[in-house]
Design an enzyme around this catalytic site. Structure first.
Site, PDB file in Angstrom:
ATOM      1  CB  SER A 146      50.561-168.987 -45.946  1.00 50.43           C
ATOM      2  OG  SER A 146      49.762-169.683 -46.867  1.00 50.43           O
ATOM      3  CE1 TYR A 159      54.481-172.688 -46.847  1.00 55.89           C
ATOM      4  CE2 TYR A 159      52.094-172.584 -47.074  1.00 55.89           C
ATOM      5  CZ  TYR A 159      53.335-172.003 -47.227  1.00 55.89           C
ATOM      6  OH  TYR A 159      53.443-170.726 -47.737  1.00 55.89           O
TER       7      TYR A 159
END
Ligand code: NDP
Length: 268
Positions: A146, A159
């Protein structure tokens, strides 16, 4: 006609294949001639069937299996079943992941932290552990990280940590597998139009100034983060990067990061 058969008769494993980007990767790789081992949770059975139907419509084979990426034996069984049906394995796309329970680091629960690490980090490692032994020279492993694997972000300690961690995993694997002719790279999407971010919980985080923000309200906030004038990219934009890394067009690309983020990570 879009296909140019860059993956003719290759076999690709995709985790998190029932929806979102996982489904898009399956379809895009199948368009280029690959057969697919599509893996997701049993709770996503109907959506996984739809992925298989889309691959089938392209004239390619799709073997579906249920596996929780946190459970090594379930992945072992899924990969073994897929390889026995399709005759081998050339590409691994470790895509399954969650983005949930967003909160400032000091308010994040132990359970939320552990769940994200278990799925996004351990699940990625277990996916590669189950499948890499089937790869030969020319094989390619693509790990979906990401932009949060490049930079931090508010309320995303779990995350962001998980998506940075898989970069370390990929770089290590690239060293371990390079001598065998197997490449390992990460892909770093920015905001992508999938159920992961197109939901009311994320809209509320993006627009705390509004009582019931809509997708359109969230789009305004997301567009402000990008250099290009778009709120998000489409799943296929990320799948095209996966396709490049999976194909021989990237035959000397390994241990690197490919960013598909409309300029998010470069915006000052
Ligand atoms: P989605 O939530 O749309 O899809 C994720 C898929 O993974 C779902 O089918 C989900 O199943 C599955 N999954 C979740 N947990 C597990 C598990 N334990 N075992 C097996 N499968 C599991 O997400 P996206 O398609 O958006 O995301 C795909 C990847 O891209 C993720 O790694 C994500 O972190 C990354 N990413 C996404 C971005 C975005 O903006 N969307 C941006 C950057 C990266 P189920 O539906 O049943 O839970």
């Amino acid at each position: 006609m879009r296909a140019v058969n860059r993956l003719q008769d290759k076999v690709a494993l995709v985790t998190g294949a029932a929806r979102g980007m996982g489904r898009s990767h399956c379809v895009r790789l199948a368009e280029e001639g690959a057969d697919i081992i599509a893996v997701d949770l049993e709770t996503a059975a109907e959506e996984l069937d739809e992925t298989a139907r889309l691959v089938d419509d392209l004239g390619r084979r799709c073997v579906t299996s249920f596996a929780d990426v946190r459970v090594g034996t379930s992945l072992d069984n899924a990969v073994e079943h897929g390889v026995s049906q399709l005759g081998g394995l050339d590409i691994i796309v470790a895509n399954a992941g969650i983005y949930a329970d967003l909160a400032p680091s000091w308010e994040l629960s132990d359970v939320a932290w552990q769940r994200t690490i278990d799925i996004n980090v351990t699940g990625t490692w277990l996916t590669v552990k189950a499948a890499a032994p089937y790869l030969g020279s020319g094989g390619s492993i693509v790990i979906i990280s990401s932009t949060n694997g490049i930079k931090g972000g508010a309320s995303t300690a779990h995350y962001s940590s998980s998506k940075h961690a898989v970069v370390g995993l990929a770089r290590t694997l690239a060293n371990e597998l390079g001598p065998l002719g197997i490449r390992v790279n990460t892909v770093h999407p920015g905001s992508v139009a999938t159920p992961m971010i197109l939901n009311t919980a994320v809209f509320a985080k993006l627009r705390p100034d509004l009582p019931n923000p809509t997708q359109q309200d969230a789009a305004v906030a997301l567009a402000e983060r990008n250099l290009l004038p778009v709120p998000w990219v489409d799943p296929v934009d990320v799948s095209n990067a996966v396709l490049f890394l999976a194909s021989d067009e990237s035959r000397y690309v390994t241990g690197t990061q490919v960013v598909v983020d409309a300029g998010l990570t470069q915006k000052v």
